[in-house]
Scaffold this active site. Structure first.
Site, PDB file in Angstrom:
ATOM      1  N   GLU A 173       0.833  -1.207   0.000  1.00 47.05           N
ATOM      2  CA  GLU A 173       0.000   0.000   0.000  1.00 47.05           C
ATOM      3  C   GLU A 173       0.866   1.254   0.000  1.00 47.05           C
ATOM      4  O   GLU A 173       2.030   1.231   0.372  1.00 47.05           O
ATOM      5  CB  GLU A 173      -0.947   0.021   1.203  1.00 47.05           C
ATOM      6  CG  GLU A 173      -0.360  -0.461   2.522  1.00 47.05           C
ATOM      7  CD  GLU A 173       0.816   0.331   3.038  1.00 47.05           C
ATOM      8  OE1 GLU A 173       0.771   1.582   2.946  1.00 47.05           O
ATOM      9  OE2 GLU A 173       1.774  -0.262   3.551  1.00 47.05           O
ATOM     10  N   GLU A 315       4.729  -0.479   1.610  1.00 49.66           N
ATOM     11  CA  GLU A 315       4.813  -0.665   0.150  1.00 49.66           C
ATOM     12  C   GLU A 315       4.632  -2.111  -0.295  1.00 49.66           C
ATOM     13  O   GLU A 315       4.549  -2.388  -1.481  1.00 49.66           O
ATOM     14  CB  GLU A 315       6.166  -0.187  -0.399  1.00 49.66           C
ATOM     15  CG  GLU A 315       6.484   1.272  -0.193  1.00 49.66           C
ATOM     16  CD  GLU A 315       7.822   1.657  -0.831  1.00 49.66           C
ATOM     17  OE1 GLU A 315       8.406   0.826  -1.564  1.00 49.66           O
ATOM     18  OE2 GLU A 315       8.297   2.769  -0.583  1.00 49.66           O
TER      19      GLU A 315
END
Length: 356
Positions: A173, A315
């Site tokens: 994310e 991430e």
């Protein structure tokens, strides 16, 4: 789409897991001595429904979205960093991009609801539900309908990757402020003390941390006992988290393993499990995030992380590391000779499996 997928999810295949365990027990090593390496391949066998599991194409899906709660001064980074980092990721310049490239994993970057602060880099998938969520301190992040649309979008993105040959998915994310939304969700779904669920994210001051605590407290007060899991997600979550929920559901539906990264994707996994408990069978947890809430999360998930590297990048950065670990475990399982081949008396072996 959501209910159709949820209703079709079934548990992992126990027979295949039993066969995989028996296969391991005939390899040339003290039974169970490879510990979690054995456990993860046995679980993968149950997911894939075959004694000897395998992996081919690997993909990491990164959901990107902005969060209205940034208005409460709970982040050290300006909101435009979400789009800046997404663009850098699309150019291959962030941590997860470098790690994915190293392990040969595809990177699928999805705009679920970023503010249009700058031009979006080519290659980022348009999955926008709305440009930014509401401020959970004073209003719902999404409507219930938007939350379901975001989950459905996650299902559709994962489905496309699976149909294109991906045999394992990772979740990541990007979204300034999403450690606040995920902390609020974790507190709501576990009833753990707010102080145990709220950390320092990507780095904030003590003053901002205190604001973050109060924001989560106010967000939780807006919830009603009548709220179901989707209502809670819509009220205090975000488009990124909802999209990841959909990825987990699609993985379970198609019997494809999905890897949890850190706190944020872990909370999304918790939401998916609440929607169907069998989703847990299809999840692997890559690493223990340095976020304070990790202990609460893993107790709720009833799972243990495979790695503890004091990472807090997000991430999806833990996923490529886990991909390599799992591939190594499979290589060991398939590459070792058997006890019979090496004329070892099996009656002299004592099982170490499950012993500490």
């Amino acid at each position: 789409m959501l209910n159709e997928y949820l209703e079709a999810i079934i548990p992992a295949d126990k027979k295949s897991m039993e066969e995989a365990e028996k296969y391991w027990d005939k390899r040339t090593h003290p039974i169970g001595s490879l510990g979690k390496l054995e456990e993860m391949t046995i679980r993968l066998a149950g997911i894939q429904g075959r004694k000897i599991p395998s992996l081919s194409k690997k993909s990491i899906i990164v959901m990107c979205s902005d969060n209205g709660v940034v208005a409460e001064d709970i982040s050290s980074s300006p909101q435009e960093f979400t789009q800046m980092l997404a663009n850098a990721m699309a150019r291959g310049e962030t941590g997860v991009a470098a790690l994915s490239r190293h392990v040969g994993a595809d990177l699928c970057i999805v705009d679920m609801g970023m503010l249009k602060t700058m031009e979006r880099e080519e290659g980022i998938i348009d999955g926008v539900i709305s440009e930014g969520s509401g401020n959970i301190s004073v209003e719902n992040a999404m409507t219930r309908e938007e939350a379901i649309r975001a989950i459905d979008m996650g299902i559709a993105i994962a489905e496309k990757e699976i149909k294109n040959g991906s045999s394992i998915l990772g979740t990541g994310e990007l979204g300034i402020g999403n450690t606040t939304t995920s902390s609020a969700l974790l507190a709501a779904m576990t009833s753990a003390p707010i102080e145990d669920c709220v950390g320092y994210g990507a780095g904030i001051s003590d003053v901002q941390h205190d604001k973050k605590l109060r924001v989560v407290e106010r967000a939780l007060k807006r919830l009603s006992p009548e709220n179901d899991t989707i209502d809670i997600l819509a009220s205090i979550g975000g488009f990124d988290i909802a999209g990841i929920v959909g990825v987990f559901i699609a993985g379970a539906y198609y019997r494809v393993p999905v890897v949890v990264d850190g706190l944020i994707s872990g909370v999304a996994a918790l939401v998916a499990i609440e929607l169907n408990e069998h989703v847990r069978d299809y999840l692997f947890v890559s690493h223990k995030s340095a976020e304070k809430a990790s202990n609460v999360l893993f107790r709720a998930l009833k799972m243990e992380p495979s790695l503890d590297l004091a990472m807090r990048l997000g991430e999806g950065s833990g996923c490529p590391l886990f991909f390599q670990l799992l591939e190594t475990a499979i290589a060991c399982m398939t590459g070792m000779g058997s006890i019979a081949d090496n004329a070892i008396d099996p009656n002299r072996l004592v099982s170490l499996r499950g012993k500490k």
